[in-house]
Design a protein around this motif. Structure first.
Motif, PDB file in Angstrom:
ATOM      1  N   LEU A  54       0.858  -1.260  -0.048  1.00 59.57           N
ATOM      2  CA  LEU A  54       0.143  -0.105  -0.070  1.00 59.57           C
ATOM      3  C   LEU A  54       0.891   1.130   0.165  1.00 59.57           C
ATOM      4  O   LEU A  54       1.787   1.484   0.912  1.00 59.57           O
ATOM      5  CB  LEU A  54      -0.909  -0.147   1.250  1.00 59.57           C
ATOM      6  N   VAL A  55       0.812   2.134  -1.031  1.00 60.61           N
ATOM      7  CA  VAL A  55       1.460   3.280  -0.896  1.00 60.61           C
ATOM      8  C   VAL A  55       0.643   4.481  -1.382  1.00 60.61           C
ATOM      9  O   VAL A  55      -0.631   4.313  -1.821  1.00 60.61           O
ATOM     10  CB  VAL A  55       2.552   3.360  -2.016  1.00 60.61           C
ATOM     11  N   GLN A  56       0.957   5.817  -1.195  1.00 60.14           N
ATOM     12  CA  GLN A  56       0.064   6.872  -1.600  1.00 60.14           C
ATOM     13  C   GLN A  56       0.472   7.544  -3.059  1.00 60.14           C
ATOM     14  O   GLN A  56       1.767   6.949  -3.480  1.00 60.14           O
ATOM     15  CB  GLN A  56       0.526   7.904  -0.732  1.00 60.14           C
ATOM     16  N   ALA A  57      -0.610   8.033  -3.622  1.00 60.55           N
ATOM     17  CA  ALA A  57      -0.194   8.529  -4.921  1.00 60.55           C
ATOM     18  C   ALA A  57       1.074   9.436  -4.864  1.00 60.55           C
ATOM     19  O   ALA A  57       1.381  10.045  -4.130  1.00 60.55           O
ATOM     20  CB  ALA A  57      -1.465   9.524  -5.376  1.00 60.55           C
ATOM     21  N   GLY A  58       1.595   9.161  -6.058  1.00 57.57           N
ATOM     22  CA  GLY A  58       3.062   9.778  -6.341  1.00 57.57           C
ATOM     23  C   GLY A  58       4.199   8.972  -5.955  1.00 57.57           C
ATOM     24  O   GLY A  58       5.418   9.284  -6.041  1.00 57.57           O
ATOM     25  N   GLU A  59       4.207   8.087  -5.099  1.00 57.80           N
ATOM     26  CA  GLU A  59       5.081   7.081  -4.464  1.00 57.80           C
ATOM     27  C   GLU A  59       5.447   6.178  -5.489  1.00 57.80           C
ATOM     28  O   GLU A  59       4.880   6.127  -6.577  1.00 57.80           O
ATOM     29  CB  GLU A  59       4.807   6.655  -2.955  1.00 57.80           C
ATOM     30  N   SER A  60       6.750   5.402  -5.175  1.00 59.05           N
ATOM     31  CA  SER A  60       7.149   4.480  -5.796  1.00 59.05           C
ATOM     32  C   SER A  60       7.196   3.093  -5.169  1.00 59.05           C
ATOM     33  O   SER A  60       6.867   2.924  -4.061  1.00 59.05           O
ATOM     34  CB  SER A  60       8.811   4.848  -6.191  1.00 59.05           C
ATOM     35  N   LEU A  61       7.348   1.881  -6.166  1.00 58.70           N
ATOM     36  CA  LEU A  61       7.241   0.703  -5.469  1.00 58.70           C
ATOM     37  C   LEU A  61       8.038  -0.210  -6.489  1.00 58.70           C
ATOM     38  O   LEU A  61       7.938   0.147  -7.748  1.00 58.70           O
ATOM     39  CB  LEU A  61       5.768   0.247  -5.467  1.00 58.70           C
ATOM     40  N   ARG A  62       8.865  -1.241  -6.046  1.00 57.36           N
ATOM     41  CA  ARG A  62       9.323  -2.052  -6.930  1.00 57.36           C
ATOM     42  C   ARG A  62       8.984  -3.617  -6.882  1.00 57.36           C
ATOM     43  O   ARG A  62       8.919  -3.871  -5.505  1.00 57.36           O
ATOM     44  CB  ARG A  62      10.934  -2.113  -6.926  1.00 57.36           C
ATOM     45  N   LEU A  63       8.419  -4.147  -7.727  1.00 60.57           N
ATOM     46  CA  LEU A  63       8.089  -5.506  -7.600  1.00 60.57           C
ATOM     47  C   LEU A  63       9.284  -6.556  -8.195  1.00 60.57           C
ATOM     48  O   LEU A  63      10.108  -6.046  -9.275  1.00 60.57           O
ATOM     49  CB  LEU A  63       6.995  -5.823  -8.452  1.00 60.57           C
ATOM     50  N   SER A  64       9.460  -7.689  -7.601  1.00 56.90           N
ATOM     51  CA  SER A  64      10.192  -8.629  -8.042  1.00 56.90           C
ATOM     52  C   SER A  64       9.594  -9.935  -8.331  1.00 56.90           C
ATOM     53  O   SER A  64       8.436 -10.153  -7.877  1.00 56.90           O
ATOM     54  CB  SER A  64      11.250  -8.981  -7.091  1.00 56.90           C
ATOM     55  N   CYS A  65      10.106 -10.709  -9.350  1.00 51.27           N
ATOM     56  CA  CYS A  65       9.612 -11.980  -9.717  1.00 51.27           C
ATOM     57  C   CYS A  65      10.539 -12.962  -9.753  1.00 51.27           C
ATOM     58  O   CYS A  65      11.518 -12.815 -10.843  1.00 51.27           O
ATOM     59  CB  CYS A  65       8.754 -11.856 -10.864  1.00 51.27           C
ATOM     60  N   ALA A  66      10.642 -13.901  -8.883  1.00 51.27           N
ATOM     61  CA  ALA A  66      11.898 -14.916  -9.041  1.00 51.27           C
ATOM     62  C   ALA A  66      11.441 -16.355  -9.745  1.00 51.27           C
ATOM     63  O   ALA A  66      10.170 -16.544  -9.482  1.00 51.27           O
ATOM     64  CB  ALA A  66      12.334 -15.282  -7.764  1.00 51.27           C
ATOM     65  N   ALA A  67      12.068 -16.763 -10.884  1.00 51.62           N
ATOM     66  CA  ALA A  67      11.794 -17.832 -11.441  1.00 51.62           C
ATOM     67  C   ALA A  67      12.340 -18.850 -11.274  1.00 51.62           C
ATOM     68  O   ALA A  67      13.780 -18.786 -11.015  1.00 51.62           O
ATOM     69  CB  ALA A  67      11.895 -17.245 -12.875  1.00 51.62           C
ATOM     70  N   SER A  68      12.198 -19.998 -11.509  1.00 59.56           N
ATOM     71  CA  SER A  68      12.732 -21.518 -11.220  1.00 59.56           C
ATOM     72  C   SER A  68      12.197 -22.597 -12.157  1.00 59.56           C
ATOM     73  O   SER A  68      11.125 -22.486 -12.796  1.00 59.56           O
ATOM     74  CB  SER A  68      12.791 -21.725  -9.677  1.00 59.56           C
ATOM     75  N   GLY A  69      12.786 -23.490 -12.515  1.00 61.59           N
ATOM     76  CA  GLY A  69      12.171 -24.631 -12.956  1.00 61.59           C
ATOM     77  C   GLY A  69      12.921 -24.791 -14.605  1.00 61.59           C
ATOM     78  O   GLY A  69      13.397 -26.021 -14.634  1.00 61.59           O
ATOM     79  N   ARG A  70      13.232 -23.879 -15.128  1.00 64.31           N
ATOM     80  CA  ARG A  70      13.809 -24.036 -16.603  1.00 64.31           C
ATOM     81  C   ARG A  70      14.767 -22.797 -16.798  1.00 64.31           C
ATOM     82  O   ARG A  70      14.654 -21.594 -15.970  1.00 64.31           O
ATOM     83  CB  ARG A  70      12.636 -24.051 -17.638  1.00 64.31           C
TER      84      ARG A  70
END
Length: 121
Positions: A11-27
């Protein structure tokens, strides 16, 4: 099979930043074009951004162009989505996706479980 696990939502306020990560495995990660999609309540899932296998080519939805940046680290089997200047309309569940041998991910072979991003005004 490829397993995708997202993290970084919140949850963030308008104007703020966020970084999403996605870790992959299997191939081997470098075989897959990677992308981010999102689904807001009552709406269909939509494309957000995509990155080629090497990371040299990126594609964005018009609604996020100039605010979001997708990147990947093939050594860490991870793809990122840096989101800046967030708006309430960016509120959605964000999904990581992988498509074999594609430069732009449009019809993913694999999906993550999703991570919630909520932007308050």
């Amino acid at each position: 099979q490829v397993q995708l696990v997202e993290s970084g939502g919140g949850l963030v306020q308008a104007g703020e930043s966020l970084r999403l990560s996605c870790a992959a495995s299997g191939r081997p990660f470098s075989l897959y074009g990677m992308g981010w999609f999102r689904q807001a309540p009552g709406k269909e899932r939509e494309f957000v951004a995509s990155i080629s296998r090497s990371g040299s080519s990126t594609t964005y939805a018009d609604s996020v162009k100039g605010r979001f940046a997708i990147s990947r680290d093939n050594a860490k089997n991870t793809v990122y989505l840096q989101m800046s200047n967030l708006k309430p309309e960016d509120t959605a569940v964000y999904y990581c996706a992988a498509e074999l041998m594609k430069t732009v991910v449009r019809t993913p072979d694999y999906w993550g479980q999703g991570t919630q991003v909520t932007v308050s005004s």
